[in-house]
Design a protein around this motif. Structure first.
Motif, PDB file in Angstrom:
ATOM      1  N   SER A 102       0.816  -1.216   0.000  1.00  0.00           N
ATOM      2  CA  SER A 102       0.000   0.000   0.000  1.00  0.00           C
ATOM      3  C   SER A 102       0.849   1.265   0.000  1.00  0.00           C
ATOM      4  O   SER A 102       0.349   2.350  -0.297  1.00  0.00           O
ATOM      5  CB  SER A 102      -0.917   0.018   1.235  1.00  0.00           C
ATOM      6  OG  SER A 102      -0.140   0.119   2.414  1.00  0.00           O
ATOM      7  N   GLY A 104      -6.335  -0.888   1.208  1.00  0.00           N
ATOM      8  CA  GLY A 104      -5.114  -0.112   1.027  1.00  0.00           C
ATOM      9  C   GLY A 104      -4.312  -0.557  -0.177  1.00  0.00           C
ATOM     10  O   GLY A 104      -3.871   0.265  -0.991  1.00  0.00           O
ATOM     11  N   THR A 105      -4.104  -1.868  -0.312  1.00  0.00           N
ATOM     12  CA  THR A 105      -3.343  -2.370  -1.457  1.00  0.00           C
ATOM     13  C   THR A 105      -4.090  -2.119  -2.751  1.00  0.00           C
ATOM     14  O   THR A 105      -3.489  -1.781  -3.781  1.00  0.00           O
ATOM     15  CB  THR A 105      -3.049  -3.873  -1.292  1.00  0.00           C
ATOM     16  OG1 THR A 105      -2.375  -4.085  -0.050  1.00  0.00           O
ATOM     17  CG2 THR A 105      -2.152  -4.376  -2.419  1.00  0.00           C
ATOM     18  N   LEU A 158      -6.193   5.645   3.762  1.00  0.00           N
ATOM     19  CA  LEU A 158      -6.084   4.192   3.624  1.00  0.00           C
ATOM     20  C   LEU A 158      -6.235   3.455   4.946  1.00  0.00           C
ATOM     21  O   LEU A 158      -6.734   2.333   4.991  1.00  0.00           O
ATOM     22  CB  LEU A 158      -4.741   3.815   2.984  1.00  0.00           C
ATOM     23  CG  LEU A 158      -4.726   3.759   1.451  1.00  0.00           C
ATOM     24  CD1 LEU A 158      -4.851   5.161   0.870  1.00  0.00           C
ATOM     25  CD2 LEU A 158      -3.452   3.112   0.956  1.00  0.00           C
TER      26      LEU A 158
END
Length: 276
Positions: A40, A197-198, A266
């Motif tokens: 991320s 997030g990723t 995030l």
């Protein structure tokens, strides 16, 4: 006399170099963490701030949660920063770690092709997985004992889908991290469970999009644990604890909250939540 003085100066310089090296070594820790915090971009953003504020240099070993906890069990890390509450509690209960500290949360999202061939779009992740299985739609699993993989297995179980011994063309385990799973899903127009997030940091999206989100069962909590120095004397207890203390402090929590991609936050700090 001059010769003796020169030797004295050399000795002092040597001691200073050794002292600086020892101090630098004392300020370095190894953290076994998840591929999501790495993929991320959180660590690339956060660790320079940690070093500036605390003087601690953090070396990250990015693995799935299960592998990260195993790294801690071998004493090959000073702390573990992961997301799989049951596995974290077991790690502490078995004496491999000290106290578990909640740090932050985000959520999982179910990703799939924009045309959604299985027709799963909505807010019920369990119903979506049932439909994917019933229609034999392509699904990519990390299959790597990561926190995301463990969450996926939990959700399949809630959907009443037995994966043990499953040999089906639609379900593919790759044994790799989140980035690789997303790449695989992108190239094969498959469904995949990802941490948000990723996904936000992922560039090679192709025709993929978020199809299922906001289900409370997709909540994803992160915990941070110091590896037990009584079991592993090599653990840098002082620096490791200071790293934890800073991340859970108001300054550390503010830094986490300020990490954004495209204006979107995030991770959400919650170190003070007694239920986290």
């Amino acid at each position: 006399m001059k010769h003796l003085f020169a030797l004295f100066v050399v000795a002092l310089v040597s001691l200073a170099i050794v002292g600086r090296h020892a101090r630098a070594e004392g300020q370095t820790i190894v953290v076994a963490s998840t591929t999501s915090t790495e993929d991320s971009g959180l660590f690339r953003y956060l660790l320079p701030i940690v070093q500036e504020k605390t003087g601690i240099q953090v070396k990250v070993v990015a693995q799935g949660t299960g592998q990260a906890l195993d790294t801690g069990r071998r004493g090959d890390a000073d702390a573990v920063f992961v997301y799989a509450r049951a596995a974290e509690d077991k790690f502490v209960a078995e004496g491999f770690g000290l106290k578990r500290y909640p740090v932050m949360y985000n959520d999982f999202v179910l990703i799939g092709p924009k045309d959604d061939p299985a027709g799963i779009k909505g807010r019920d992740v369990v119903a979506a997985l049932e439909t994917i299985k019933d229609r034999g739609a392509a699904f990519i699993s990390r299959g790597d004992r990561s926190g995301t993989h463990l969450a996926e297995l939990r959700l399949w179980k809630e959907a009443g889908v037995e994966l043990s011994g499953l040999r089906a063309a639609w379900y593919k385990e790759i044994g790799q991290g989140m980035g690789a799973a997303l790449n695989n899903a992108s190239s094969s127009n498959a469904y995949v469970l990802s941490d948000r997030g990723t996904w936000l940091a992922f560039k090679n999206r192709g025709d993929l999009t978020i199809l299922v989100e906001s289900d409370k069962r997709l909540f994803n909590q992160y915990g941070l644990i110091l590896v037990n120095p009584a079991k592993y004397p090599s653990v840098n207890k002082e620096a490791g604890q200071r790293f934890i203390d800073w991340l859970t402090s108001p300054d550390g929590q503010k830094a986490i909250a300020e990490f954004k991609i495209g204006g979107q936050q995030l991770f959400y700090p919650n170190a003070n939540d007694p239920n986290a």
